[in-house]
Design a protein around this motif. Structure first.
Motif, PDB file in Angstrom:
ATOM      1  N   PHE A  90       0.833  -1.199   0.000  1.00  0.00           N
ATOM      2  CA  PHE A  90       0.000   0.000   0.000  1.00  0.00           C
ATOM      3  C   PHE A  90       0.874   1.257   0.000  1.00  0.00           C
ATOM      4  CE2 PHE A  90      -3.231   2.959   1.294  1.00  0.00           C
ATOM      5  CZ  PHE A  90      -4.419   2.389   0.869  1.00  0.00           C
ATOM      6  N   PRO A  91       0.534   2.247  -0.807  1.00  0.00           N
ATOM      7  CA  PRO A  91       1.388   3.443  -0.879  1.00  0.00           C
ATOM      8  C   PRO A  91       1.252   4.347   0.342  1.00  0.00           C
ATOM      9  CG  PRO A  91      -0.501   3.698  -2.325  1.00  0.00           C
ATOM     10  CD  PRO A  91      -0.592   2.319  -1.753  1.00  0.00           C
ATOM     11  N   VAL A  92       1.770   3.904   1.470  1.00  0.00           N
ATOM     12  CA  VAL A  92       1.846   4.773   2.654  1.00  0.00           C
ATOM     13  C   VAL A  92       3.248   4.678   3.235  1.00  0.00           C
ATOM     14  CG1 VAL A  92      -0.545   4.874   3.449  1.00  0.00           C
ATOM     15  CG2 VAL A  92       0.853   2.889   4.018  1.00  0.00           C
ATOM     16  N   MET A 100      -2.272   7.177  11.581  1.00  0.00           N
ATOM     17  CA  MET A 100      -3.601   6.572  11.658  1.00  0.00           C
ATOM     18  C   MET A 100      -4.032   6.343  13.106  1.00  0.00           C
ATOM     19  SD  MET A 100      -3.259   3.821   8.578  1.00  0.00           S
ATOM     20  CE  MET A 100      -2.914   4.378   6.908  1.00  0.00           C
ATOM     21  N   PHE A 103      -6.280   9.058  14.303  1.00  0.00           N
ATOM     22  CA  PHE A 103      -7.591   9.273  13.674  1.00  0.00           C
ATOM     23  C   PHE A 103      -8.758   9.308  14.665  1.00  0.00           C
ATOM     24  CE2 PHE A 103      -6.576   7.806   9.018  1.00  0.00           C
ATOM     25  CZ  PHE A 103      -5.662   8.836   8.938  1.00  0.00           C
ATOM     26  N   PHE A 109     -14.362  15.248  10.270  1.00  0.00           N
ATOM     27  CA  PHE A 109     -13.672  15.845   9.123  1.00  0.00           C
ATOM     28  C   PHE A 109     -12.287  16.391   9.470  1.00  0.00           C
ATOM     29  CE2 PHE A 109     -18.270  16.918   8.267  1.00  0.00           C
ATOM     30  CZ  PHE A 109     -18.467  15.854   7.404  1.00  0.00           C
ATOM     31  N   ARG A 111      -8.341  17.256  10.501  1.00  0.00           N
ATOM     32  CA  ARG A 111      -7.027  16.920   9.922  1.00  0.00           C
ATOM     33  C   ARG A 111      -6.001  16.913  11.057  1.00  0.00           C
ATOM     34  NH1 ARG A 111      -7.772  16.012   4.194  1.00  0.00           N
ATOM     35  NH2 ARG A 111      -9.999  16.031   4.479  1.00  0.00           N
TER      36      ARG A 111
ATOM     37  N   PHE B 154     -12.476  14.293  -0.361  1.00  0.00           N
ATOM     38  CA  PHE B 154     -11.786  15.257   0.484  1.00  0.00           C
ATOM     39  C   PHE B 154     -12.270  15.159   1.938  1.00  0.00           C
ATOM     40  CE2 PHE B 154     -11.348  19.495   2.377  1.00  0.00           C
ATOM     41  CZ  PHE B 154      -9.973  19.662   2.267  1.00  0.00           C
ATOM     42  N   LEU B 155     -13.599  15.144   2.113  1.00  0.00           N
ATOM     43  CA  LEU B 155     -14.158  15.160   3.469  1.00  0.00           C
ATOM     44  C   LEU B 155     -13.887  13.863   4.217  1.00  0.00           C
ATOM     45  CD1 LEU B 155     -17.591  16.921   2.858  1.00  0.00           C
ATOM     46  CD2 LEU B 155     -15.582  17.844   4.033  1.00  0.00           C
ATOM     47  N   PHE B 156     -14.057  12.731   3.525  1.00  0.00           N
ATOM     48  CA  PHE B 156     -13.921  11.442   4.205  1.00  0.00           C
ATOM     49  C   PHE B 156     -12.577  10.782   3.894  1.00  0.00           C
ATOM     50  CE2 PHE B 156     -18.521  12.080   3.646  1.00  0.00           C
ATOM     51  CZ  PHE B 156     -18.843  12.190   4.983  1.00  0.00           C
ATOM     52  N   TYR B 157     -11.573  11.623   3.597  1.00  0.00           N
ATOM     53  CA  TYR B 157     -10.279  11.088   3.191  1.00  0.00           C
ATOM     54  C   TYR B 157      -9.746  10.069   4.194  1.00  0.00           C
ATOM     55  CZ  TYR B 157      -5.333  10.871   2.090  1.00  0.00           C
ATOM     56  OH  TYR B 157      -4.079  10.429   1.808  1.00  0.00           O
ATOM     57  N   LYS B 158      -9.708  10.435   5.484  1.00  0.00           N
ATOM     58  CA  LYS B 158      -9.062   9.523   6.435  1.00  0.00           C
ATOM     59  C   LYS B 158      -9.874   8.258   6.647  1.00  0.00           C
ATOM     60  CE  LYS B 158     -10.469  11.807  10.737  1.00  0.00           C
ATOM     61  NZ  LYS B 158     -11.150  13.016  10.257  1.00  0.00           N
ATOM     62  N   GLN B 159     -11.216   8.369   6.624  1.00  0.00           N
ATOM     63  CA  GLN B 159     -12.029   7.153   6.752  1.00  0.00           C
ATOM     64  C   GLN B 159     -11.811   6.228   5.556  1.00  0.00           C
ATOM     65  OE1 GLN B 159     -13.063  10.237   7.369  1.00  0.00           O
ATOM     66  NE2 GLN B 159     -14.353  10.305   9.182  1.00  0.00           N
ATOM     67  N   LEU B 161      -9.164   6.180   3.565  1.00  0.00           N
ATOM     68  CA  LEU B 161      -7.786   5.683   3.597  1.00  0.00           C
ATOM     69  C   LEU B 161      -7.654   4.512   4.561  1.00  0.00           C
ATOM     70  CD1 LEU B 161      -4.731   5.973   2.930  1.00  0.00           C
ATOM     71  CD2 LEU B 161      -4.581   7.512   4.878  1.00  0.00           C
ATOM     72  N   LEU B 162      -8.135   4.698   5.793  1.00  0.00           N
ATOM     73  CA  LEU B 162      -7.936   3.651   6.803  1.00  0.00           C
ATOM     74  C   LEU B 162      -8.743   2.401   6.466  1.00  0.00           C
ATOM     75  CD1 LEU B 162      -6.499   2.768   9.298  1.00  0.00           C
ATOM     76  CD2 LEU B 162      -8.251   3.846  10.699  1.00  0.00           C
ATOM     77  N   THR B 164      -9.487   1.355   3.578  1.00  0.00           N
ATOM     78  CA  THR B 164      -8.857   0.690   2.442  1.00  0.00           C
ATOM     79  C   THR B 164      -7.574  -0.017   2.874  1.00  0.00           C
ATOM     80  OG1 THR B 164      -9.675   2.480   1.041  1.00  0.00           O
ATOM     81  CG2 THR B 164      -8.067   1.012   0.057  1.00  0.00           C
ATOM     82  N   PHE B 165      -6.784   0.655   3.710  1.00  0.00           N
ATOM     83  CA  PHE B 165      -5.490   0.111   4.106  1.00  0.00           C
ATOM     84  C   PHE B 165      -5.636  -0.992   5.153  1.00  0.00           C
ATOM     85  CE2 PHE B 165      -1.822   0.484   7.114  1.00  0.00           C
ATOM     86  CZ  PHE B 165      -0.896  -0.138   6.300  1.00  0.00           C
ATOM     87  N   ASP B 166      -6.442  -0.739   6.185  1.00  0.00           N
ATOM     88  CA  ASP B 166      -6.528  -1.680   7.301  1.00  0.00           C
ATOM     89  C   ASP B 166      -7.967  -1.663   7.836  1.00  0.00           C
ATOM     90  OD1 ASP B 166      -6.280  -3.163   9.576  1.00  0.00           O
ATOM     91  OD2 ASP B 166      -4.602  -2.051  10.420  1.00  0.00           O
ATOM     92  N   ARG B 221       3.319   7.228  -2.132  1.00  0.00           N
ATOM     93  CA  ARG B 221       2.514   8.081  -1.254  1.00  0.00           C
ATOM     94  C   ARG B 221       1.101   8.177  -1.803  1.00  0.00           C
ATOM     95  NH1 ARG B 221       4.553  13.491   0.706  1.00  0.00           N
ATOM     96  NH2 ARG B 221       2.750  13.002   1.987  1.00  0.00           N
ATOM     97  N   PHE B 222       0.127   7.930  -0.927  1.00  0.00           N
ATOM     98  CA  PHE B 222      -1.243   7.863  -1.396  1.00  0.00           C
ATOM     99  C   PHE B 222      -1.768   9.184  -1.983  1.00  0.00           C
ATOM    100  CE2 PHE B 222      -5.897   7.394  -0.770  1.00  0.00           C
ATOM    101  CZ  PHE B 222      -6.068   6.446  -1.753  1.00  0.00           C
ATOM    102  N   MET B 225      -0.428   9.533  -5.329  1.00  0.00           N
ATOM    103  CA  MET B 225      -1.061   8.577  -6.235  1.00  0.00           C
ATOM    104  C   MET B 225      -2.394   9.122  -6.738  1.00  0.00           C
ATOM    105  SD  MET B 225      -2.073   4.636  -5.445  1.00  0.00           S
ATOM    106  CE  MET B 225      -3.200   3.725  -6.495  1.00  0.00           C
TER     107      MET B 225
END
Lengths: 253, 288
Positions: A90-92, A100, A103, A109, A111, B154-159, B161-162, B164-166, B221-222, B225
Motif C-alpha cells: 500500500f502506498p503509505v 492513523m 484518527f 472531518f 485533519r 476530500f471530506l472522508f479522506y481519512k475514513q 484511507l484507513l 482501504t489500508f486496514d 505516497r497515497f 497517487m
C-alpha cells in the motif's frame, strides 16, 4: 465478579457458519497486566481477541470493558492486527501509518495538526523507527514493520491493547524492544493482551495466561497454567513436554 | 504539427468538441481518483460489475423519461448491495457473486432495450460512448457529479484511507466500514454514469483502473497517487479525443488506448519497479 476488572468475558461463544470456534469462555482481567493468549492452531485465539474488540458477531455471552460495552470505549482500545492481514504494498509511508493512530481523536472531518505530528514522531522514537519515517513499509524487515504497527497503537494513547501474533517471524532485537515497551505500559497500569505462540517464553513475558482450545482450558498465572496436564489437554498430543525438576521444556510438533 | 493546429482551430470553432473535451477532463479526474481506492481494495472486478450493471437503470430511465443519471445510480447501488448480500449470506465468494449479479443486470438491460427497439435508446452509444453527442446539460451534470465525488473524497479522506489500508483497525476504532464501502460503491456508480457518454459502459473500467495503476507504479505516497492518477486520466482523455478527431476513430476506445500505452511505458520504465530497471539491476549484480 470484580468491579475493578478491565475486561470481563462471560459465557462467550462464537461460530463461523456452522463451526463453533469458541465455546462458553469466561474470565476477567484486572488492570496493569500483560496477558498472553496461548493455544494450538485453530484454538480460537484471534477469534477471542476479535470478539472482545467487537469485530465479529458472537452467538452468546457478555463482554464488558471497564463495565461498559466495547462500542462506548473504542477510543481507549488499540488493536494491532496480524501482519499478514495487511497489504504491505500500500502506498503509505511509515509516518502515515503511525498517524492513523491519531484518527480517533480527529473527529469526522478533522485533519492532523502539529500536536498529532509531535506525538507520531515521539512514538516512532520509542520503537526506534524514527529514521525510517519516510520509508514505504515493504522496504522494512518483519520486526521493523511490527514496531511501526506498535507505534501506531501507542499514538492512539490507549489504555487497553490487543496484539495479534506480534512476534511471529520477527527478529530478536525487535521482539525485545516490543516486550520492553509493553512492560512499560503495564507499569503505567495499562493492560495488554497478546496472542502468542512460543510456550517456552510465556512464563517470562506474561503476568497471566489464557490457555485456549475452543474452550478455556486454563486461566491464571504462568505457573498454574503451564503444567503438563493442562498443556496436553489443550494441545492433545501435538506437543512433547519434557519436565526436569522445576523447568518445563516444550517442543511444538 | 499540422494535425495539432487543425485540432486546435476546430476546438475553438465547434461547441461539441469543446463539450467533449471538458467532459473528458472531468471524467479523467474523477475516474482516476475513485479508481485509486478501487485498485488498492482489489476491487477492479467490482468496478467492471457496477459499470455494466447500470445498463438497466439507464434504459428504464430513458423509457420512463427521467434523468438517466438517477436510473444508473439506483441500479449501481442495488447491484453493490446484492453482491454484498449474496457473499455474506451464503458460501458463494465475492468474485462469483459479482459474476452472477452483474451479468444478470446487464442481460436485463439488453432485453429491455431490444423489447423497445426504435424508441431512441441506442445500445451502441451506451455501450461504447458517443463523446461527440455530449450536450451542455450532460456537461453540467458531469461537472456536478465531479464536485460531489471530489467533496466526498476530500471530506472522508481519512475514513476512506484507513478502511482501504486496514479495515480491521478501522472497524476497531469505530469507523463504519460497511457504510464507507457503500459510499465507495455509490461514488463508483456516479463516476460510471458520468463516463457513460465519453467512454461508454464497457470501457469505463479502463478509466477506473489504468490511470490508478500507472500512478501506483510511480509513487509510494497515497495523496501523490491520487493526484497522478487524475493527471493520467486527464492526459488520456485529451490525447484520446485528439486522436479520435484527427483520425476519425471511436473516441472511448481511443482514450483507453492512450491510457494503455501510458501504462505499458510505466510498467517498463518505472524508476522503482519497472521491468527494465530490474533487468539492469540483475545484470549489474551478475557482473559483480
Amino acid at each position: 465478579m470484580s468491579t475493578d476488572a478491565v475486561v470481563e468475558v462471560r459465557n462467550l461463544s462464537v461460530s463461523y457458519h456452522a463451526h463453533r470456534a469458541l465455546n462458553c469462555v469466561s474470565f476477567s482481567v484486572t488492570p496493569g497486566q500483560l496477558v498472553g493468549i496461548i493455544g494450538p492452531n485453530g484454538a480460537g485465539k484471534s477469534t477471542l481477541v476479535k470478539a472482545i474488540v467487537g469485530l465479529i458477531n458472537v452467538d452468546q455471552g457478555e463482554i464488558n470493558i471497564w463495565q461498559q460495552p466495547v462500542a462506548k470505549v473504542r477510543k481507549r482500545i488499540a488493536y494491532v492486527p496480524q501482519r499478514n492481514d495487511i497489504d504491505l504494498d500500500f502506498p503509505v509511508r511509515v509516518q502515515d501509518i503511525v498517524m492513523m493512530g491519531r484518527f480517533p481523536y480527529l473527529g469526522l472531518f478533522g485533519r492532523p495538526n502539529s500536536k498529532d505530528r509531535t506525538i507520531v514522531a515521539n512514538c516512532l522514537q520509542q520503537v526506534g523507527m524514527y529514521e525510517f519515517r519516510n520509508r514505504q513499509i515493504r522496504e522494512l524487515s518483519g520486526g521493523q514493520q511490527q514496531r511501526v504497527f506498535l507505534a501506531r497503537a501507542l499514538a492512539q494513547e490507549a489504555d487497553l491493547f490487543f496484539l495479534d501474533e506480534p512476534f511471529s517471524g520477527i527478529d530478536l532485537n525487535s521482539e525485545s524492544i516490543i516486550i520492553n515497551i509493553l512492560k512499560k505500559l503495564r507499569d503505567q497500569n495499562k493492560t495488554t493482551f497478546i496472542v502468542f505462540h512460543d510456550l517456552a517464553k510465556a512464563i517470562g513475558y506474561f503476568d497471566s495466561l489464557i490457555l485456549l482450545n475452543k474452550k478455556l482450558v486454563a486461566f491464571g498465572s504462568g505457573k498454574t497454567v503451564l503444567n503438563a496436564k493442562r498443556l496436553s489437554e489443550a494441545y492433545q498430543g501435538s506437543i512433547a513436554i519434557l519436565s526436569s525438576t522445576n523447568e518445563l521444556m516444550m517442543v511444538n510438533a | 504539427m499540422e494535425n495539432i493546429s487543425f485540432f486546435y482551430e476546430s476546438l475553438f470553432k465547434y461547441q461539441y468538441l469543446q463539450n467533449a473535451m471538458f467532459a473528458g477532463i472531468f471524467v479523467g479526474i474523477i475516474c482516476g481518483m475513485v479508481g485509486c481506492f478501487i485498485i488498492l481494495k482489489g476491487m477492479a472486478l467490482m468496478g467492471d460489475a457496477i459499470s455494466h450493471a447500470v445498463l438497466p437503470g439507464v434504459v428504464v430511465a430513458y423509457m420512463v423519461g427521467f434523468s438517466f443519471f438517477i436510473g444508473a445510480v439506483i441500479a449501481g447501488v442495488f447491484t453493490a448491495l446484492g453482491i454484498g448480500y449474496i457473499a455474506q449470506n451464503s458460501k458463494i465468494k465475492d468474485d462469483a457473486a459479482i459474476g452472477i449479479i452483474f451479468t444478470a443486470a446487464f442481460a436485463l438491460g439488453i432485453v429491455l432495450i431490444t423489447l423497445r427497439r426504435g424508441t431512441g435508446v441506442d445500445l451502441w452509444h451506451i455501450l461504447f460512448g458517443n463523446v461527440l453527442a455530449v450536450s451542455r446539460y450532460d456537461l453540467w451534470t458531469t461537472f456536478g457529479i465531479g464536485i460531489i465525488v471530489l467533496a466526498c473524497i476530500f471530506l472522508f479522506y481519512k475514513q476512506l484511507l484507513l478502511s482501504t489500508f486496514d479495515a480491521t483497525m478501522a472497524q476497531a476504532i469505530g469507523i463504519p466500514t460497511k457504510l464507507i464501502h457503500y459510499l465507495l460503491m455509490l461514488l463508483l456508480s456516479l463516476v460510471t454514469v458520468s463516463a457513460l457518454k465519453t467512454v461508454g459502459i464497457i470501457l469505463v473500467v479502463a478509466m477506473l483502473v489504468t490511470p490508478g495503476a500507472i500512478a501506483y507504479l510511480l509513487t509510494d505516497r497515497f495523496p501523490v497517487m491520487l493526484g497522478l492518477s487524475a493527471l493520467f486520466g486527464v492526459f488520456s482523455s485529451i490525447v484520446g479525443v485528439y486522436f479520435s478527431y484527427v483520425y476519425d476513430v471511436a473516441t472511448g476506445a481511443s482514450i483507453v488506448l492512450v491510457a494503455s500505452v501510458l501504462f505499458a511505458t510505466a510498467f517498463l520504465l518505472s524508476p522503482k519497479q519497472g521491468v527494465f530497471i530490474r533487468w539492469f539491476r540483475a545484470y549489474l549484480s551478475k557482473k559483480i
